[in-house]
Scaffold this motif. Sequence first.
Motif, PDB file in Angstrom:
ATOM      1  N   PRO A 102      14.752  30.400 -15.779  1.00 30.02           N
ATOM      2  CA  PRO A 102      13.463  31.053 -16.045  1.00 30.02           C
ATOM      3  C   PRO A 102      13.040  31.010 -17.520  1.00 30.02           C
ATOM      4  N   ASP A 103      13.967  30.834 -18.431  1.00 25.79           N
ATOM      5  CA  ASP A 103      13.627  30.812 -19.856  1.00 25.79           C
ATOM      6  C   ASP A 103      13.138  29.453 -20.343  1.00 25.79           C
ATOM      7  N   GLU A 104      13.350  28.412 -19.549  1.00 26.95           N
ATOM      8  CA  GLU A 104      12.887  27.064 -19.917  1.00 26.95           C
ATOM      9  C   GLU A 104      11.369  26.987 -19.761  1.00 26.95           C
ATOM     10  N   ARG A 105      10.759  26.162 -20.565  1.00 27.17           N
ATOM     11  CA  ARG A 105       9.300  25.997 -20.433  1.00 27.17           C
ATOM     12  C   ARG A 105       8.980  25.197 -19.178  1.00 27.17           C
ATOM     13  N   ALA A 106       7.804  25.420 -18.626  1.00 28.40           N
ATOM     14  CA  ALA A 106       7.366  24.723 -17.409  1.00 28.40           C
ATOM     15  C   ALA A 106       7.103  23.252 -17.716  1.00 28.40           C
ATOM     16  N   LEU A 107       7.271  22.417 -16.722  1.00 31.81           N
ATOM     17  CA  LEU A 107       6.953  20.993 -16.885  1.00 31.81           C
ATOM     18  C   LEU A 107       5.443  20.818 -16.960  1.00 31.81           C
ATOM     19  N   GLY A 108       5.007  19.923 -17.817  1.00 32.62           N
ATOM     20  CA  GLY A 108       3.592  19.603 -17.906  1.00 32.62           C
ATOM     21  C   GLY A 108       3.200  18.590 -16.840  1.00 32.62           C
ATOM     22  N   LEU A 109       1.915  18.429 -16.647  1.00 31.92           N
ATOM     23  CA  LEU A 109       1.394  17.533 -15.613  1.00 31.92           C
ATOM     24  C   LEU A 109       1.930  16.106 -15.769  1.00 31.92           C
ATOM     25  N   PHE A 110       1.987  15.609 -17.005  1.00 34.77           N
ATOM     26  CA  PHE A 110       2.395  14.221 -17.242  1.00 34.77           C
ATOM     27  C   PHE A 110       3.825  14.105 -17.772  1.00 34.77           C
ATOM     28  N   GLU A 111       4.583  15.181 -17.706  1.00 37.81           N
ATOM     29  CA  GLU A 111       5.954  15.168 -18.224  1.00 37.81           C
ATOM     30  C   GLU A 111       6.822  14.121 -17.521  1.00 37.81           C
ATOM     31  N   LEU A 112       6.594  13.905 -16.238  1.00 36.85           N
ATOM     32  CA  LEU A 112       7.399  12.941 -15.484  1.00 36.85           C
ATOM     33  C   LEU A 112       6.946  11.494 -15.690  1.00 36.85           C
ATOM     34  N   SER A 113       5.833  11.305 -16.356  1.00 37.61           N
ATOM     35  CA  SER A 113       5.291   9.956 -16.551  1.00 37.61           C
ATOM     36  C   SER A 113       6.237   9.035 -17.303  1.00 37.61           C
ATOM     37  N   THR A 170       7.523  16.808  -3.514  1.00 38.84           N
ATOM     38  CA  THR A 170       8.908  16.894  -3.969  1.00 38.84           C
ATOM     39  C   THR A 170       8.978  17.274  -5.446  1.00 38.84           C
ATOM     40  N   ASN A 171       8.114  16.693  -6.250  1.00 41.37           N
ATOM     41  CA  ASN A 171       8.093  17.031  -7.675  1.00 41.37           C
ATOM     42  C   ASN A 171       7.812  18.517  -7.867  1.00 41.37           C
ATOM     43  N   LEU A 172       6.871  19.048  -7.097  1.00 37.38           N
ATOM     44  CA  LEU A 172       6.519  20.460  -7.216  1.00 37.38           C
ATOM     45  C   LEU A 172       7.659  21.368  -6.752  1.00 37.38           C
ATOM     46  N   VAL A 173       8.318  20.988  -5.660  1.00 37.60           N
ATOM     47  CA  VAL A 173       9.439  21.780  -5.144  1.00 37.60           C
ATOM     48  C   VAL A 173      10.581  21.811  -6.159  1.00 37.60           C
ATOM     49  N   VAL A 174      10.924  20.653  -6.700  1.00 33.78           N
ATOM     50  CA  VAL A 174      12.013  20.590  -7.679  1.00 33.78           C
ATOM     51  C   VAL A 174      11.651  21.382  -8.935  1.00 33.78           C
ATOM     52  N   ASP A 175      10.408  21.306  -9.385  1.00 35.44           N
ATOM     53  CA  ASP A 175       9.994  22.083 -10.544  1.00 35.44           C
ATOM     54  C   ASP A 175      10.086  23.579 -10.255  1.00 35.44           C
ATOM     55  N   GLY A 176       9.694  23.996  -9.058  1.00 38.23           N
ATOM     56  CA  GLY A 176       9.804  25.400  -8.683  1.00 38.23           C
ATOM     57  C   GLY A 176      11.249  25.873  -8.657  1.00 38.23           C
ATOM     58  N   LEU A 202       0.838  -1.203   0.000  1.00 42.31           N
ATOM     59  CA  LEU A 202       0.000   0.000   0.000  1.00 42.31           C
ATOM     60  C   LEU A 202       0.872   1.251   0.000  1.00 42.31           C
ATOM     61  N   SER A 203       1.825   1.291   0.892  1.00 39.12           N
ATOM     62  CA  SER A 203       2.709   2.448   1.012  1.00 39.12           C
ATOM     63  C   SER A 203       3.562   2.640  -0.243  1.00 39.12           C
ATOM     64  N   PHE A 204       4.170   1.570  -0.718  1.00 39.53           N
ATOM     65  CA  PHE A 204       5.036   1.673  -1.893  1.00 39.53           C
ATOM     66  C   PHE A 204       4.250   2.076  -3.140  1.00 39.53           C
ATOM     67  N   ALA A 205       3.067   1.520  -3.323  1.00 38.01           N
ATOM     68  CA  ALA A 205       2.245   1.889  -4.480  1.00 38.01           C
ATOM     69  C   ALA A 205       1.881   3.369  -4.428  1.00 38.01           C
ATOM     70  N   SER A 206       1.617   3.859  -3.244  1.00 41.93           N
ATOM     71  CA  SER A 206       1.290   5.268  -3.086  1.00 41.93           C
ATOM     72  C   SER A 206       2.488   6.156  -3.418  1.00 41.93           C
ATOM     73  N   ILE A 207       3.646   5.787  -2.921  1.00 36.77           N
ATOM     74  CA  ILE A 207       4.862   6.563  -3.201  1.00 36.77           C
ATOM     75  C   ILE A 207       5.204   6.505  -4.689  1.00 36.77           C
ATOM     76  N   LEU A 208       5.200   5.317  -5.256  1.00 37.01           N
ATOM     77  CA  LEU A 208       5.582   5.157  -6.658  1.00 37.01           C
ATOM     78  C   LEU A 208       4.559   5.788  -7.603  1.00 37.01           C
ATOM     79  N   GLY A 209       3.295   5.730  -7.252  1.00 35.02           N
ATOM     80  CA  GLY A 209       2.264   6.387  -8.062  1.00 35.02           C
ATOM     81  C   GLY A 209       2.475   7.890  -8.111  1.00 35.02           C
ATOM     82  N   GLY A 210       2.958   8.449  -7.011  1.00 37.58           N
ATOM     83  CA  GLY A 210       3.216   9.881  -6.970  1.00 37.58           C
ATOM     84  C   GLY A 210       4.323  10.331  -7.899  1.00 37.58           C
ATOM     85  N   THR A 211       5.182   9.427  -8.305  1.00 39.18           N
ATOM     86  CA  THR A 211       6.279   9.801  -9.206  1.00 39.18           C
ATOM     87  C   THR A 211       5.821   9.964 -10.653  1.00 39.18           C
ATOM     88  N   CYS A 212       4.582   9.615 -10.936  1.00 36.80           N
ATOM     89  CA  CYS A 212       4.107   9.599 -12.322  1.00 36.80           C
ATOM     90  C   CYS A 212       3.606  10.947 -12.830  1.00 36.80           C
TER      91      CYS A 212
END
Length: 121
Positions: A85-96, A72-78, A55-65
């Motif tokens: 600043p000139d690079e385009r923003a990451l899309g919602l599914f870019e990390l998928s 963490t994904n949001l912090v690193v993107d920020g 349960l825990s691992f599936a939740s953690i790994l699902g969050g990486t998608c």
Amino acid sequence: GQPRSAADAQLRLMVPIACVSAFLNNTPVVAIMIPIVQKWARKCKISPAQLFIPLSFASILGGTCTLIGTSTNLVVDGMRRERYPDERALGLFELSKFGVPVLLSGMAYMLVAAPVLLPGG
């Protein structure tokens, strides 16, 4: 129907949890699911210990998608946007493209290793 084995129960648990965790924070997902998993394990006569780590691992790994799957994904993107600043923003599914293979590998490992590594197997 009832799962035929602990591995069947783990798979039935991990797939939907990973999908939900791609869009919701994993801590509340796991917190909400603990009593549900306990009841389900009792009903299916499977050790709850065989289901809690998956349960825990599936939740953690699902969050990486997805970008919003973990804070963490949001912090690193920020931080990336501040530094570049000139690079385009990451899309919602870019990390998928990275997260989905990691998720599938992690789930496969869990199904193979759980009987040996988790108590009650």
